[in-house]
Every structure is written in structure tokens, then in C-alpha cells.
Write a protein that holds these residues in place. Sequence first.
Motif, short mmCIF file in Angstrom:
data_model
loop_
_atom_site.label_atom_id
_atom_site.label_comp_id
_atom_site.label_asym_id
_atom_site.label_seq_id
_atom_site.Cartn_x
_atom_site.Cartn_y
_atom_site.Cartn_z
N GLU A 25 0.84 -1.21 0.00
CA GLU A 25 0.00 0.00 0.00
C GLU A 25 0.86 1.26 0.00
O GLU A 25 0.56 2.23 -0.69
CB GLU A 25 -0.93 0.00 1.22
N ILE A 44 -15.04 5.83 11.47
CA ILE A 44 -14.32 5.94 10.19
C ILE A 44 -13.39 7.16 10.24
O ILE A 44 -12.20 7.07 9.94
CB ILE A 44 -15.31 6.08 9.00
N VAL A 55 -14.48 7.21 0.23
CA VAL A 55 -14.31 6.33 -0.94
C VAL A 55 -13.69 7.12 -2.11
O VAL A 55 -12.70 6.69 -2.71
CB VAL A 55 -15.65 5.69 -1.36
N TYR A 68 -10.12 8.27 -1.15
CA TYR A 68 -9.41 7.30 -0.31
C TYR A 68 -7.88 7.41 -0.43
O TYR A 68 -7.17 7.48 0.58
CB TYR A 68 -9.86 5.87 -0.65
N ASN A 69 -7.39 7.46 -1.66
CA ASN A 69 -5.93 7.51 -1.87
C ASN A 69 -5.32 8.75 -1.21
O ASN A 69 -4.25 8.69 -0.62
CB ASN A 69 -5.60 7.53 -3.36
N PHE A 105 -5.43 8.40 2.61
CA PHE A 105 -4.42 7.42 3.03
C PHE A 105 -3.03 8.06 3.01
O PHE A 105 -2.26 7.95 3.97
CB PHE A 105 -4.47 6.20 2.10
N ASN A 120 -4.61 -4.34 7.23
CA ASN A 120 -4.32 -3.22 6.32
C ASN A 120 -5.31 -2.08 6.53
O ASN A 120 -6.24 -2.19 7.36
CB ASN A 120 -4.25 -3.68 4.86
N PHE A 121 -5.11 -0.99 5.80
CA PHE A 121 -5.83 0.25 6.10
C PHE A 121 -7.35 0.11 5.93
O PHE A 121 -8.12 0.49 6.81
CB PHE A 121 -5.30 1.37 5.19
N LYS A 122 -7.76 -0.47 4.80
CA LYS A 122 -9.20 -0.59 4.53
C LYS A 122 -9.87 -1.48 5.57
O LYS A 122 -10.94 -1.15 6.09
CB LYS A 122 -9.42 -1.17 3.12
N LYS A 123 -9.24 -2.60 5.87
CA LYS A 123 -9.83 -3.53 6.85
C LYS A 123 -9.89 -2.87 8.23
O LYS A 123 -10.81 -3.14 9.00
CB LYS A 123 -9.01 -4.83 6.90
N ILE A 175 -10.38 0.30 8.87
CA ILE A 175 -11.54 1.21 8.87
C ILE A 175 -12.83 0.42 9.07
O ILE A 175 -13.68 0.79 9.90
CB ILE A 175 -11.60 2.02 7.55
N ILE A 176 -12.96 -0.69 8.34
CA ILE A 176 -14.18 -1.50 8.45
C ILE A 176 -14.30 -2.08 9.86
O ILE A 176 -15.38 -2.06 10.46
CB ILE A 176 -14.18 -2.62 7.37
#
Lengths: 247, 275
Positions: free
Chosen positions: A98, B28, B152, B155-156, B159, B219-222, B224-225
Motif C-alpha cells: 500500500e 471511520i 471512498v 481514499y488515496n 491514506f 491493512n488500512f481498509k480492513k 476502517i471497516i
Amino acid sequence: MPMNVINVDNLTFCYNGLEAISNISFTVKRGDYLGVAGPNGSGKSTLIKNILGILKPQKGNINIFGQPLIFFHQWDRIGYLPQRISSLNNHFPGTVEEIVQLGMKKRNAIALKRTLEMMGIAHLANRLIGELSYGEQQRTILARALISQPDLLIFDEPTTALDPETREIFYSLTSEMNRTYDTTIILVTHDTGIIGKYARNLLYLDKKVIFYGTFEDFCTSPDMAGFFGSTSQHMICHQHDKTENNV
Amino acid sequence: MGLVDILNYEFVQRAILAGMLIAAISSILGVFLVLRRFSLIGDGLAHITFGSVAVVMLIGVSPAYITLAALPLVMLSSLAILKLTHSRRIHGDAAIGIVSSLGIATGIILAGLSGGYNLDLFSYLFGNILTVTQTELWLSFIVFLTTVATVVIFYNDFFAITFDEELAQTMGIKTKRINVLLFLLTAVAAVLAMKVAGIMLVSAMLILPPLTALQLSMNFKKTIIAAACFSILSVICGIVLAFLLNLPAGGTIVIFNIGFLLLISGAKKIWPLPR
């Protein structure tokens, strides 16, 4: 004639009214390997942050790839490796994969694989960056700077905490990129020996420009012999001669 | 009274739904705030909310619209914190301290001056999700959609800025714009979280679920979820238990949040995550 990659003209930057750099002017052409040196607090990092648009100068102009900095948008042409990632904490939930693709608009699996392999961190792709050693973290950030195959690479004290072996690999790699792909490189360090070994041009700062020119000019300059002392000048030039002969 | 009976009450349904939305929003945003060391911004904005609620009460806004009316002042204050944070003379925590003191001082002075609405004002200190209005439920829904869409779409950028703001700037990311988005959304989240947990516990809604999720080293997305899941679970458990045992919902929700944090941290020590 090679185009100007960077043109800095009469640049002055102040922190809280105190001049950190004053009336700096120089030009970097395509394919140059410029070493920026100077003692602590001489304004090396301030100069780089002005070039990268992180700081806004009070006076002077900066052109990148022929465009004034305020109109420049092709940031993927520049790869930057900072001195350190100030905000990095051990719990940062970003994997190496990432981080290397940070800021990329489109994912490119081939470029990612190639860059990870080149930096020797392919086996760490799914590890969190906070879990890595400092050297591995630095290689990850370097991989991020290289992934888009930029035309200009800017390194700010890149090897401060690297072991000698990794340091040597790093400098060999940057030299190869400079020679093979004509990548323009600006290397900031207080280590004039390293600059002598790898760079072709030298910008020596102490809030203002003390010296700007080729190593040949530097080595034959009586002013620089007076400024550095002839022994130091000789040692820097000896490193340069040794490398030139080896290439 | 059984769980099904509780869920038959319309105000409980509304509370759980609004609570889940607010929990998702705050957790979030909390992931970005915690990682950027802005954890205390929730506290600061909560204090500002106290002052803002005092101002809108003094003007005579109907109780149903107090949350909505307090929003502009809190959003402006969040931008003031952002501006001060980027000042070279003031550190981020001091910037939050300045704006937060101003908010609480304003609230106390206005409460003292008017006298008549002290009880109403001080009820905001502890919050009560069970009194959430239809307007607040709609507001929560809109803010939830806005937050998810913003994260969304950008996001980039979010991050990259969370990793390192200066590095993000050198990639051509408009860091100022992203910071403004983050701070404005956080201001709205803080005002909404005030309804769930009360002013005293707003920062808990922003900080605890992300901290719990970070323990899982994903990882980052997981992350957040996971933060959103822990937060939503805490709200559901908290509201149900509070209703059954006649406890204040805000405090109960936060205790569940802390419980999950301790549980995950403890489990991680006993069973370290595989590498």
C-alpha cells in the motif's frame, strides 16, 4: 542542449522573520547528479521543501520542468525520499504494498512487482510498515519514490540510519539510474565524502550559496581551499577522482 | 421485557439506527484522526459544541433543531483549529486547547447569564440517544452517506495524508482541501456523537473503536471497516443494556467500547497474530 529540470532564481525563505536561505540561485539540467551539502542548519532541507512546494518562499522564483512552481502539476515526474517519516508510528495499518503505491492514481501490478524486487522487499509486500526495521522502512519509501520511474529524484539525507551495506546498494542504484535512464538526481547530505563519490555537481550552502559548480571547478578553486582547508578539499576531490576513474 | 419487546418501541428503533450511523461516521473519521495524532480534537469540538448549544438555546431555537443549529459554529471552530494547527507558533494540541477553552467558557458564561435553561444545556453534557429526533436521524443518515462517499472518492488522498502530510504534498495531493474535508466532517460527527454519548464522551466515540481495530494489525481498509464494526456493536449492546438496566446509554456505549479494546488487546497478548 539538455533542458532545465529545475531553475531556482534568487530564492529567499524566512522562518518567523529569520532568513533560513537567502538569494539562492542555481540550475539543474536533465541527467545532472547534484549534491547539496552544508552544515546543520544551513538551509538544505528548507531549499528542498521550497522546490517541492511544501514551503512557500518569500522571495524568488522556482521553475520545474520549465513551468513556474505554482502551475506545475506533473508531480509523478518527481520522486522524493524525505529524511524521515515524522508521523510514522508502529501501529500504522499500511502494508508495504500500500505504501509503495501511495498517491498513485492507477494501480500498476507490474511496476509494483518490479520495484519491490529491485529494492529487495518483495517478501515484505504484505507486512505492515510499522513492523519493519528502519532500513526496511527506508527501502519501502525509496520504492515509492521510484515506482513511477520519475525524471527527477530528490533525496534528503536518505541514508542517515542505514547500515553501510544497504547505503552502498542505495547509492549504486541511484548512480545506475542516473547513468542508464538519465534520471536527474538531487542528493542532500552533510556528508561531502558521499557527494564527492557520486555527484557530478556540488551546491554548498550555508544559508546562502558558498559554492555552485562542477567538482572539477570545486577541486581547483583556491577560494574553496581557503573555505574548507586544503586537506578537506583534497579528501573530497580524491573520492571524486577515485569514482570517476572506476566508472 | 425481552429483546424483541424493546425493539418494538419506535424511539428505540430510531435510537439504534441513529446510533449505528453515528458510530460508523465517528469511527471511520476516528481512524484518520488517531493516526494523525488528532485524537483530542473530539474533546475540543465537544467543548465547542457545548458553547454552540448555549448560543443557539439563548437565541431560542426549538429543541428539535438544536443539533442542526449548533453545526455552523462547530464547523467554523474546526476550521479555526485546523488553521492554528498549521501555524508554526502553536502546536496542534495547544490549538485544540485554545478553541476548546473558548467553547466551554462561552457555554458557562451564557448559561450563567440566562439562568433559565441551565438544566437543558447541562443535559447535553451526558447525551441521551433515546431522545434522538426524526430530524437528527435524517441528519445522521445524510452525514453517513457524505462521509462514506468522501472517504471512498478521496481514499488515496486520505491514506497518503494520514501516512505523511508532507510526502502527500510532494505527490501533488491537495492536502489543504483534504484537511478541510476531514475537519468539517469531524465537526459534524462531534455534534452528532454528542447526542449519543454526551459532550463528555464524544472523544471516546472517535478514539476507542479505531484503537481497538488497530490492535488487529490489518491493512488500512480492513482497519476502517473493523473500527466501524466495533463501534456499531458497542452502540447496539450499549443501548439494549442501558434500556434493560435503566442505565445512561452514553456511558454504557462507551463502557462497551472500552470492553472491546481490552478484550482485543488481551487476546492479542495471549494469542499473538501470525506473521
